[in-house]
Design a protein around this motif. Sequence first.
Motif, PDB file in Angstrom:
ATOM      1  N   GLN A 186       0.840  -1.194   0.000  1.00 53.50           N
ATOM      2  CA  GLN A 186       0.000   0.000   0.000  1.00 53.50           C
ATOM      3  C   GLN A 186       0.870   1.237   0.000  1.00 53.50           C
ATOM      4  OE1 GLN A 186      -2.956   0.122   3.128  1.00 53.50           O
ATOM      5  NE2 GLN A 186      -4.220   1.522   1.955  1.00 53.50           N
ATOM      6  N   ALA A 187       0.744   2.020  -1.042  1.00 54.22           N
ATOM      7  CA  ALA A 187       1.457   3.289  -1.157  1.00 54.22           C
ATOM      8  C   ALA A 187       0.568   4.396  -0.603  1.00 54.22           C
ATOM      9  CB  ALA A 187       1.814   3.553  -2.608  1.00 54.22           C
ATOM     10  N   PRO A 188       1.156   5.520  -0.183  1.00 56.51           N
ATOM     11  CA  PRO A 188       0.359   6.621   0.370  1.00 56.51           C
ATOM     12  C   PRO A 188      -0.730   7.077  -0.598  1.00 56.51           C
ATOM     13  CG  PRO A 188       2.677   6.988   0.779  1.00 56.51           C
ATOM     14  CD  PRO A 188       2.597   5.792  -0.117  1.00 56.51           C
ATOM     15  N   GLY A 189      -1.955   7.162  -0.104  1.00 57.99           N
ATOM     16  CA  GLY A 189      -3.063   7.628  -0.908  1.00 57.99           C
ATOM     17  C   GLY A 189      -3.634   6.614  -1.872  1.00 57.99           C
ATOM     18  N   LYS A 190      -3.126   5.390  -1.820  1.00 54.14           N
ATOM     19  CA  LYS A 190      -3.600   4.351  -2.749  1.00 54.14           C
ATOM     20  C   LYS A 190      -4.191   3.173  -1.989  1.00 54.14           C
ATOM     21  CE  LYS A 190      -0.502   5.396  -6.588  1.00 54.14           C
ATOM     22  NZ  LYS A 190       0.439   4.822  -7.587  1.00 54.14           N
ATOM     23  N   GLU A 191      -4.960   2.372  -2.696  1.00 54.14           N
ATOM     24  CA  GLU A 191      -5.531   1.177  -2.093  1.00 54.14           C
ATOM     25  C   GLU A 191      -4.464   0.090  -1.962  1.00 54.14           C
ATOM     26  OE1 GLU A 191     -10.198   1.512  -3.566  1.00 54.14           O
ATOM     27  OE2 GLU A 191      -8.926  -0.123  -4.261  1.00 54.14           O
ATOM     28  N   ARG A 192      -4.704  -0.802  -1.013  1.00 54.76           N
ATOM     29  CA  ARG A 192      -3.805  -1.931  -0.853  1.00 54.76           C
ATOM     30  C   ARG A 192      -3.938  -2.849  -2.070  1.00 54.76           C
ATOM     31  NH1 ARG A 192      -3.327  -4.476   5.082  1.00 54.76           N
ATOM     32  NH2 ARG A 192      -3.192  -2.210   5.388  1.00 54.76           N
ATOM     33  N   GLU A 193      -2.807  -3.240  -2.661  1.00 57.50           N
ATOM     34  CA  GLU A 193      -2.850  -4.036  -3.879  1.00 57.50           C
ATOM     35  C   GLU A 193      -2.107  -5.352  -3.710  1.00 57.50           C
ATOM     36  OE1 GLU A 193      -0.769  -2.890  -7.465  1.00 57.50           O
ATOM     37  OE2 GLU A 193       0.832  -1.906  -6.330  1.00 57.50           O
ATOM     38  N   PHE A 194      -2.592  -6.356  -4.410  1.00 63.46           N
ATOM     39  CA  PHE A 194      -1.990  -7.679  -4.402  1.00 63.46           C
ATOM     40  C   PHE A 194      -0.641  -7.639  -5.122  1.00 63.46           C
ATOM     41  CE2 PHE A 194      -1.782 -12.199  -4.390  1.00 63.46           C
ATOM     42  CZ  PHE A 194      -1.292 -12.572  -5.631  1.00 63.46           C
ATOM     43  N   VAL A 195       0.366  -8.260  -4.504  1.00 59.11           N
ATOM     44  CA  VAL A 195       1.692  -8.319  -5.100  1.00 59.11           C
ATOM     45  C   VAL A 195       2.015  -9.740  -5.563  1.00 59.11           C
ATOM     46  CG1 VAL A 195       4.167  -8.065  -4.654  1.00 59.11           C
ATOM     47  CG2 VAL A 195       2.535  -6.391  -3.725  1.00 59.11           C
ATOM     48  N   ALA A 196       1.880 -10.702  -4.649  1.00 56.20           N
ATOM     49  CA  ALA A 196       2.232 -12.085  -4.987  1.00 56.20           C
ATOM     50  C   ALA A 196       1.592 -13.033  -3.984  1.00 56.20           C
ATOM     51  CB  ALA A 196       3.743 -12.273  -4.983  1.00 56.20           C
ATOM     52  N   GLY A 197       1.341 -14.266  -4.417  1.00 57.02           N
ATOM     53  CA  GLY A 197       0.786 -15.284  -3.536  1.00 57.02           C
ATOM     54  C   GLY A 197       1.392 -16.633  -3.859  1.00 57.02           C
ATOM     55  N   ILE A 198       1.312 -17.543  -2.884  1.00 57.03           N
ATOM     56  CA  ILE A 198       1.868 -18.878  -3.065  1.00 57.03           C
ATOM     57  C   ILE A 198       0.966 -19.876  -2.368  1.00 57.03           C
ATOM     58  CG2 ILE A 198       3.394 -18.669  -1.042  1.00 57.03           C
ATOM     59  CD1 ILE A 198       5.516 -20.252  -2.692  1.00 57.03           C
ATOM     60  N   PRO A 256      -6.732 -16.812   2.660  1.00 55.67           N
ATOM     61  CA  PRO A 256      -7.794 -16.047   2.006  1.00 55.67           C
ATOM     62  C   PRO A 256      -8.919 -16.934   1.487  1.00 55.67           C
ATOM     63  CG  PRO A 256      -6.092 -16.495   0.426  1.00 55.67           C
ATOM     64  CD  PRO A 256      -5.658 -17.145   1.718  1.00 55.67           C
ATOM     65  N   LYS A 257     -10.072 -16.295   1.234  1.00 54.18           N
ATOM     66  CA  LYS A 257     -11.134 -16.954   0.481  1.00 54.18           C
ATOM     67  C   LYS A 257     -11.029 -16.590  -1.000  1.00 54.18           C
ATOM     68  CE  LYS A 257     -14.293 -17.199   4.422  1.00 54.18           C
ATOM     69  NZ  LYS A 257     -13.246 -16.748   5.375  1.00 54.18           N
ATOM     70  N   SER A 258     -10.453 -15.437  -1.268  1.00 52.31           N
ATOM     71  CA  SER A 258     -10.226 -14.971  -2.627  1.00 52.31           C
ATOM     72  C   SER A 258      -8.835 -14.358  -2.697  1.00 52.31           C
ATOM     73  CB  SER A 258     -11.295 -13.937  -3.012  1.00 52.31           C
ATOM     74  OG  SER A 258     -11.020 -13.384  -4.285  1.00 52.31           O
ATOM     75  N   LEU A 259      -8.006 -14.834  -3.621  1.00 50.54           N
ATOM     76  CA  LEU A 259      -6.570 -14.526  -3.604  1.00 50.54           C
ATOM     77  C   LEU A 259      -6.256 -13.041  -3.544  1.00 50.54           C
ATOM     78  CD1 LEU A 259      -3.631 -15.597  -3.919  1.00 50.54           C
ATOM     79  CD2 LEU A 259      -3.951 -15.314  -6.379  1.00 50.54           C
ATOM     80  N   THR A 260      -6.899 -12.242  -4.402  1.00 53.70           N
ATOM     81  CA  THR A 260      -6.504 -10.839  -4.527  1.00 53.70           C
ATOM     82  C   THR A 260      -7.430  -9.888  -3.770  1.00 53.70           C
ATOM     83  OG1 THR A 260      -7.776 -10.574  -6.560  1.00 53.70           O
ATOM     84  CG2 THR A 260      -5.480 -11.272  -6.789  1.00 53.70           C
ATOM     85  N   THR A 261      -8.366 -10.422  -2.987  1.00 60.24           N
ATOM     86  CA  THR A 261      -9.328  -9.585  -2.267  1.00 60.24           C
ATOM     87  C   THR A 261      -8.896  -9.396  -0.824  1.00 60.24           C
ATOM     88  OG1 THR A 261     -11.087 -10.454  -3.679  1.00 60.24           O
ATOM     89  CG2 THR A 261     -11.745  -9.267  -1.684  1.00 60.24           C
ATOM     90  N   VAL A 262      -8.544  -8.163  -0.479  1.00 61.09           N
ATOM     91  CA  VAL A 262      -7.998  -7.848   0.833  1.00 61.09           C
ATOM     92  C   VAL A 262      -8.909  -8.330   1.963  1.00 61.09           C
ATOM     93  CG1 VAL A 262      -7.423  -5.936   2.371  1.00 61.09           C
ATOM     94  CG2 VAL A 262      -6.647  -5.884  -0.001  1.00 61.09           C
ATOM     95  N   ALA A 263     -10.183  -8.059   1.849  1.00 58.00           N
ATOM     96  CA  ALA A 263     -11.120  -8.312   2.950  1.00 58.00           C
ATOM     97  C   ALA A 263     -11.303  -9.794   3.276  1.00 58.00           C
ATOM     98  CB  ALA A 263     -12.474  -7.689   2.626  1.00 58.00           C
ATOM     99  N   THR A 264     -10.856 -10.687   2.396  1.00 65.76           N
ATOM    100  CA  THR A 264     -11.085 -12.116   2.620  1.00 65.76           C
ATOM    101  C   THR A 264      -9.929 -12.810   3.328  1.00 65.76           C
ATOM    102  OG1 THR A 264     -10.153 -12.891   0.503  1.00 65.76           O
ATOM    103  CG2 THR A 264     -12.462 -12.188   0.511  1.00 65.76           C
ATOM    104  N   TYR A 265      -8.880 -12.083   3.645  1.00 70.27           N
ATOM    105  CA  TYR A 265      -7.749 -12.684   4.347  1.00 70.27           C
ATOM    106  C   TYR A 265      -8.021 -12.698   5.849  1.00 70.27           C
ATOM    107  CZ  TYR A 265      -4.729 -13.076   0.298  1.00 70.27           C
ATOM    108  OH  TYR A 265      -4.175 -13.458  -0.910  1.00 70.27           O
ATOM    109  N   ASP A 266      -7.687 -13.806   6.498  1.00 71.76           N
ATOM    110  CA  ASP A 266      -7.929 -13.931   7.937  1.00 71.76           C
ATOM    111  C   ASP A 266      -6.810 -13.318   8.783  1.00 71.76           C
ATOM    112  OD1 ASP A 266      -9.399 -17.230   7.570  1.00 71.76           O
ATOM    113  OD2 ASP A 266     -10.358 -15.270   7.687  1.00 71.76           O
TER     114      ASP A 266
END
Length: 122
Positions: free
Chosen positions: A39-51, A100-110
């Motif tokens: 998350q950069a200043p003023g921007k939404e949190r974005e997916f970078v990588a998953g495994i 997560p329940k959905s890989l790139t969706t922030v709100a679904t991570y526990d």
Amino acid sequence: QVQLVESGGGLVQAGGSLRLSCAGSGRPFSRTVMSWFRQAPGKEREFVAGINWTGFTTWYGRSVQGRFIIDRNYAESAVTLQMNDLKVEDTAVYYCAANPKSLTTVATYDYWGQGTQVTVSS
């Protein structure tokens, strides 16, 4: 207590490399998807990588594809992010997340770590 703790952030010049690490404790993170967001200043949190839990399947955000590598260290219940050819636009707080329940969706991570700052100078 379930925890994810990131380390390895810092200041680097453009074109350089950094390696982030995320250590999990309090539950068996070895059996779940783990990811990095930023998350950069003023921007939404974005997916970078998953495994995935086997370590054989990885996913990357379009902006980091070919430059970043995600990997798992099962012995240390950790996930790492090797960041190469860093650009000024990679500057952000980097977060580790799991289950997560959905890989790139922030709100679904526990589970989330507290974040580590990465700053890339020109």
